[in-house]
Scaffold this active site. Structure first.
Site, short mmCIF file in Angstrom:
data_model
loop_
_atom_site.label_atom_id
_atom_site.label_comp_id
_atom_site.label_asym_id
_atom_site.label_seq_id
_atom_site.Cartn_x
_atom_site.Cartn_y
_atom_site.Cartn_z
N THR A 40 0.82 -1.21 0.00
CA THR A 40 0.00 0.00 0.00
C THR A 40 0.85 1.25 0.00
O THR A 40 0.62 2.18 -0.77
CB THR A 40 -0.93 0.01 1.24
OG1 THR A 40 -1.87 -1.06 1.11
CG2 THR A 40 -1.68 1.32 1.36
N CYS A 41 1.86 1.30 0.85
CA CYS A 41 2.66 2.52 1.03
C CYS A 41 3.23 3.02 -0.29
O CYS A 41 3.07 4.18 -0.65
CB CYS A 41 3.79 2.26 2.02
SG CYS A 41 4.89 3.67 2.25
N GLY A 182 -8.40 12.70 10.39
CA GLY A 182 -7.09 12.16 10.73
C GLY A 182 -6.08 12.45 9.64
O GLY A 182 -6.30 13.29 8.76
N GLY A 185 -7.23 11.87 5.75
CA GLY A 185 -8.22 12.85 5.32
C GLY A 185 -7.64 14.24 5.16
O GLY A 185 -7.94 14.95 4.19
N GLU A 187 -4.41 15.09 4.69
CA GLU A 187 -3.42 15.17 3.61
C GLU A 187 -4.09 15.25 2.24
O GLU A 187 -3.77 16.11 1.42
CB GLU A 187 -2.47 13.97 3.68
CG GLU A 187 -1.51 14.03 4.85
CD GLU A 187 -0.52 12.88 4.88
OE1 GLU A 187 0.35 12.88 5.78
OE2 GLU A 187 -0.59 11.97 4.03
N GLU A 203 -15.76 15.33 11.24
CA GLU A 203 -15.04 14.51 12.21
C GLU A 203 -15.91 14.24 13.43
O GLU A 203 -16.52 15.15 13.99
CB GLU A 203 -13.75 15.22 12.63
CG GLU A 203 -13.01 14.64 13.82
CD GLU A 203 -12.63 13.19 13.66
OE1 GLU A 203 -12.92 12.39 14.57
OE2 GLU A 203 -12.05 12.84 12.61
N ASP A 312 0.88 -3.38 9.99
CA ASP A 312 -0.52 -3.02 10.22
C ASP A 312 -1.38 -4.19 10.66
O ASP A 312 -2.48 -3.99 11.18
CB ASP A 312 -1.12 -2.43 8.94
CG ASP A 312 -0.58 -1.05 8.61
OD1 ASP A 312 0.32 -0.58 9.32
OD2 ASP A 312 -1.05 -0.45 7.63
N MET A 318 -0.57 2.20 12.72
CA MET A 318 -0.45 1.72 11.34
C MET A 318 0.42 2.70 10.56
O MET A 318 -0.06 3.58 9.86
CB MET A 318 -1.83 1.56 10.71
CG MET A 318 -2.62 0.40 11.30
SD MET A 318 -4.19 0.15 10.45
CE MET A 318 -4.73 -1.40 11.18
N HIS A 444 22.61 28.49 12.66
CA HIS A 444 21.78 29.68 12.51
C HIS A 444 21.97 30.27 11.11
O HIS A 444 23.10 30.41 10.66
CB HIS A 444 22.16 30.73 13.55
CG HIS A 444 21.43 32.04 13.39
ND1 HIS A 444 20.12 32.20 13.76
CD2 HIS A 444 21.83 33.23 12.85
CE1 HIS A 444 19.74 33.44 13.48
NE2 HIS A 444 20.76 34.08 12.93
#
Length: 466
Positions: A40-41, A182, A185, A187, A203, A312, A318, A444
């Protein structure tokens, strides 16, 4: 054919586990039912979503921010088809890289559905219906997860869709309704909002990203609202209906009133479920709990001693990187090593802009556990680097033990938060104090200076630039 290790599933957990086992001298096979490796990833999750997030972010900057940098362009436009093609190219390159790694490490790849015949035998059924049985001394289940839905929602995968379909739409929605505030949704909502869609997030919980620190949820809500996203929290969805080219979502708000939202697409992003379909776990005697997860012990070992499960499909967050670490742990354990994994130090990340990242405990968790703590917070707006780039939103928050000063949690909203969080994850792995981090010289101007300042705020309450 007999192997030392058989891995079922080639996602981040599976392919990493296979590589590590092969590196440690094991004869390894990996089984994948799809034509491309990566799960899936790589195919329909992390990688394609980040490709679209980056493309849409560039467009959004051209429309909204180039002018303030003194860059004049004609009215920017975009070719959505090209964006999708680029995403597909990134996926192809990445999955091709996995195939290369399998060859490099002499890992045998079987294309087909893997199912248990016994605790040592796995049948591989190919797309043409033919099959063969291979044998493994040890077997690792890494079959991942699939998008969840709600019992009353009928996913037609055209207008009522999951994240998989949202990544391959042929058009930008006019009004995308997102059920679930979450990571997924937010992203995907961000992608389409940047490209001109109206986006409404519905939500059930009283805040978006409900498992994250409350300050994070509050800040992210403020920022995304400023970008034009609409949020309807404390709304329980009761119905989703398709009416021609429209989708109507019905929900009940916290006052008990019924409200409805109408859009042309509805993304159902209410989480994911462990995927064990077709594995025939019963033939191997492997137990599954009431949540559909495969039960494992601290070594990721199932109730059948030679079978392990990772990612998962087992307990825990997950996340692709969690699955990778578990894959390495199992491979090394099988090789006689003594690996470890600290689940408290697995970072959680949301790739909106600004990004969100967290590691360790939230403030609420520390309160609930009765831990005496102190908090230090520093605004990104106070950084020279943020002013230079124009990325002013967000903060770094460091939580430390009130008595020992040990860092217990860290939460970031800001530019490159996904990368910045790792400084604090490393610090926490070595049980560093807030003073330790505050006394490290940071370059810096950099975004990372906010970490130093937040750590100093937690340590002695006196950041230097606030």
């Amino acid at each position: 054919m007999k192997y030392d290790v058989i891995v079922i599933g080639s996602g981040p957990g599976g392919y990493i586990s296979a590589i590590r086992a092969a590196q440690l001298g094991k004869k390894v096979a990996i089984i994948e039912k799809y034509p491309t490796l990566g799960g899936t990833c790589l195919n329909v999750g992390c990688i394609p979503s980040k490709a679209l997030l980056d493309s849409s972010h560039h467009y959004y900057d051209a429309v909204h921010h180039f002018e303030e940098h003194g860059i004049s362009v004609e009215k920017p436009s975009f070719d959505f088809g090209k964006m999708v093609d680029r995403k597909a190219s990134v996926v192809e390159q990445t999955t091709g890289g996995i195939k290369y790694l399998m060859d490099k490490n002499d890992i045998t790849v079987y294309e087909g559905l893997g199912s248990f015949e016994s605790n040592t035998q796995v049948k591989v059924t190919k797309n043409d219906g033919s099959s063969e049985v291979i044998e493994g001394t040890n077997i690792i289940i890494a079959t991942g997860s699939k998008p969840s839905t709600l019992p009353f929602i009928s996913l037609d995968k055209e207008r009522i869709i999951t994240s998989t379909e949202a990544l391959k739409l042929k058009e930008v929605p006019k009004h995308l309704i997102v059920i679930g505030g979450g990571v997924i949704g937010l992203e995907l909502g961000s992608v389409y909002k940047r490209l001109g869609a109206d986006v409404s997030v519905v939500e059930y919980a009283p805040a978006i990203t409900p498992t994250m620190d409350k300050d994070v949820s509050k800040e992210l809500t403020k920022v995304l609202k400023k970008q034009g996203m609409k949020f309807h929290v404390s709304h329980g969805v009761s119905a989703v209906e398709r009416k021609g080219e429209e989708v109507v979502v019905t929900a009940t708000n916290k006052k008990g009133e019924e409200v409805s939202f109408t859009g042309d697409y509805c993304l159902v992003a209410v989480g994911r479920r462990p995927y064990t379909d077709g594995l025939a776990l019963d033939k191997a005697g492997v137990k599954v709990n009431e949540r559909g997860q495969i039960d494992v012990n601290d070594h990721l070992q199932t109730n059948v001693s030679n079978i392990y499960a990772i990612g998962d499909v087992v307990r825990g967050a997950m996340l692709a990187h969690k699955a990778e670490e578990e894959g390495v742990v199992v491979a090394e354990y099988l090789a006689g090593q003594k690996p470890h994994i600290d689940y408290n130090l697995i970072p959680g990340i949301v790739y909106t802009w600004p990004e969100v990242a967290a590691v360790g405990k939230t403030e609420q968790e520390l309160k609930d556990a009765g831990v005496a703590y102190k908090a230090g917070k520093f605004s990104m707006r106070a950084l020279g680097r943020s002013r230079a780039s124009g990325d002013l939103d967000g903060f770094v928050k460091v939580l430390a033990d009130k008595n020992t000063d040990e860092i217990l949690g860290a939460h970031i909203v800001g530019a490159r938060a996904a990368d910045l969080i790792m400084e604090l994850a490393v610090a926490m792995e070595y049980r560093a104090s807030a003073e330790d981090v505050a006394r490290i010289c940071h370059g810096h101007p950099t975004y990372s200076e906010a970490i130093k300042e937040a750590a100093k705020a937690a340590w002695d309450g006196k950041p230097l630039n606030a």
